[in-house]
Design a protein around this motif. Sequence first.
Motif, PDB file in Angstrom:
ATOM      1  N   UNK A   1       0.843  -1.197   0.000  1.00 24.45           N
ATOM      2  CA  UNK A   1       0.000   0.000   0.000  1.00 24.45           C
ATOM      3  C   UNK A   1       0.880   1.249   0.000  1.00 24.45           C
ATOM      4  N   UNK A   2       1.940   1.269   0.790  1.00 24.23           N
ATOM      5  CA  UNK A   2       2.831   2.417   0.860  1.00 24.23           C
ATOM      6  C   UNK A   2       3.522   2.668  -0.480  1.00 24.23           C
ATOM      7  N   UNK A   3       4.028   1.619  -1.100  1.00 20.50           N
ATOM      8  CA  UNK A   3       4.696   1.771  -2.396  1.00 20.50           C
ATOM      9  C   UNK A   3       3.704   2.228  -3.449  1.00 20.50           C
ATOM     10  N   UNK A   4       2.499   1.692  -3.407  1.00 20.42           N
ATOM     11  CA  UNK A   4       1.465   2.104  -4.352  1.00 20.42           C
ATOM     12  C   UNK A   4       1.138   3.588  -4.196  1.00 20.42           C
ATOM     13  N   UNK A   5       1.072   4.059  -2.951  1.00 22.41           N
ATOM     14  CA  UNK A   5       0.809   5.479  -2.716  1.00 22.41           C
ATOM     15  C   UNK A   5       1.941   6.350  -3.246  1.00 22.41           C
ATOM     16  N   UNK A   6       3.185   5.920  -3.058  1.00 18.14           N
ATOM     17  CA  UNK A   6       4.322   6.687  -3.565  1.00 18.14           C
ATOM     18  C   UNK A   6       4.319   6.750  -5.088  1.00 18.14           C
TER      19      UNK A   6
ATOM     20  N   UNK B   1       6.859  10.090 -17.866  1.00 21.73           N
ATOM     21  CA  UNK B   1       6.401  10.158 -19.248  1.00 21.73           C
ATOM     22  C   UNK B   1       5.270   9.154 -19.462  1.00 21.73           C
ATOM     23  N   UNK B   2       4.763   9.071 -20.701  1.00 23.46           N
ATOM     24  CA  UNK B   2       3.585   8.229 -20.971  1.00 23.46           C
ATOM     25  C   UNK B   2       3.828   6.752 -20.693  1.00 23.46           C
ATOM     26  N   UNK B   3       4.981   6.228 -21.136  1.00 20.41           N
ATOM     27  CA  UNK B   3       5.251   4.805 -20.935  1.00 20.41           C
ATOM     28  C   UNK B   3       5.385   4.480 -19.448  1.00 20.41           C
ATOM     29  N   UNK B   4       6.098   5.319 -18.724  1.00 18.54           N
ATOM     30  CA  UNK B   4       6.265   5.095 -17.286  1.00 18.54           C
ATOM     31  C   UNK B   4       4.937   5.279 -16.559  1.00 18.54           C
ATOM     32  N   UNK B   5       4.134   6.221 -17.014  1.00 12.19           N
ATOM     33  CA  UNK B   5       2.827   6.458 -16.404  1.00 12.19           C
ATOM     34  C   UNK B   5       1.934   5.230 -16.548  1.00 12.19           C
ATOM     35  N   UNK B   6       1.921   4.611 -17.748  1.00  8.68           N
ATOM     36  CA  UNK B   6       1.129   3.404 -17.960  1.00  8.68           C
ATOM     37  C   UNK B   6       1.657   2.244 -17.130  1.00  8.68           C
ATOM     38  N   UNK B   7       2.983   2.145 -17.033  1.00  9.27           N
ATOM     39  CA  UNK B   7       3.574   1.056 -16.252  1.00  9.27           C
ATOM     40  C   UNK B   7       3.229   1.196 -14.776  1.00  9.27           C
ATOM     41  N   UNK B   8       3.304   2.408 -14.262  1.00 10.30           N
ATOM     42  CA  UNK B   8       2.984   2.642 -12.853  1.00 10.30           C
ATOM     43  C   UNK B   8       1.507   2.384 -12.594  1.00 10.30           C
ATOM     44  N   UNK B   9       0.651   2.781 -13.523  1.00  8.17           N
ATOM     45  CA  UNK B   9      -0.786   2.534 -13.350  1.00  8.17           C
ATOM     46  C   UNK B   9      -1.069   1.031 -13.321  1.00  8.17           C
ATOM     47  N   UNK B  10      -0.427   0.281 -14.200  1.00 10.28           N
ATOM     48  CA  UNK B  10      -0.615  -1.168 -14.211  1.00 10.28           C
ATOM     49  C   UNK B  10      -0.088  -1.817 -12.952  1.00 10.28           C
ATOM     50  N   UNK B  11       1.075  -1.369 -12.502  1.00 10.17           N
ATOM     51  CA  UNK B  11       1.660  -1.918 -11.276  1.00 10.17           C
ATOM     52  C   UNK B  11       0.791  -1.599 -10.069  1.00 10.17           C
TER      53      UNK B  11
ATOM     54  N   UNK C   1      -2.401  -1.056 -10.054  1.00  8.96           N
ATOM     55  CA  UNK C   1      -3.629  -1.856 -10.130  1.00  8.96           C
ATOM     56  C   UNK C   1      -3.375  -3.291  -9.680  1.00  8.96           C
ATOM     57  N   UNK C   2      -2.274  -3.872 -10.130  1.00 12.96           N
ATOM     58  CA  UNK C   2      -1.987  -5.250  -9.737  1.00 12.96           C
ATOM     59  C   UNK C   2      -1.671  -5.343  -8.247  1.00 12.96           C
ATOM     60  N   UNK C   3      -0.987  -4.346  -7.700  1.00 13.82           N
ATOM     61  CA  UNK C   3      -0.707  -4.340  -6.265  1.00 13.82           C
ATOM     62  C   UNK C   3      -1.996  -4.206  -5.474  1.00 13.82           C
ATOM     63  N   UNK C   4      -2.903  -3.369  -5.948  1.00 15.64           N
ATOM     64  CA  UNK C   4      -4.180  -3.184  -5.262  1.00 15.64           C
ATOM     65  C   UNK C   4      -4.985  -4.487  -5.272  1.00 15.64           C
ATOM     66  N   UNK C   5      -5.010  -5.175  -6.407  1.00 15.87           N
ATOM     67  CA  UNK C   5      -5.725  -6.452  -6.493  1.00 15.87           C
ATOM     68  C   UNK C   5      -5.096  -7.477  -5.560  1.00 15.87           C
TER      69      UNK C   5
END
Length: 65
Positions: free
Chosen positions: A12-17, A28-38, A40-44
Amino acid sequence: MKAVLILATLFVFISMLLNAARNRGKLDDKANRAVAGLASSMRIFVYGLLFFVGIVCLAVAWQSL
């Protein structure tokens, strides 16, 4: 059990950061998509972990009756 709670808290802490860095526009866009995917998977994973802990608690409570 302590390890599971520590792992969930760290996720949860890493996801918040990561989400904070994403919202500030520092990625940038690629990193933004990667972070969003990560995130989401961490939240699940955390929700699944909490569900599993709830099932275990119900099983222990059922056995103690």
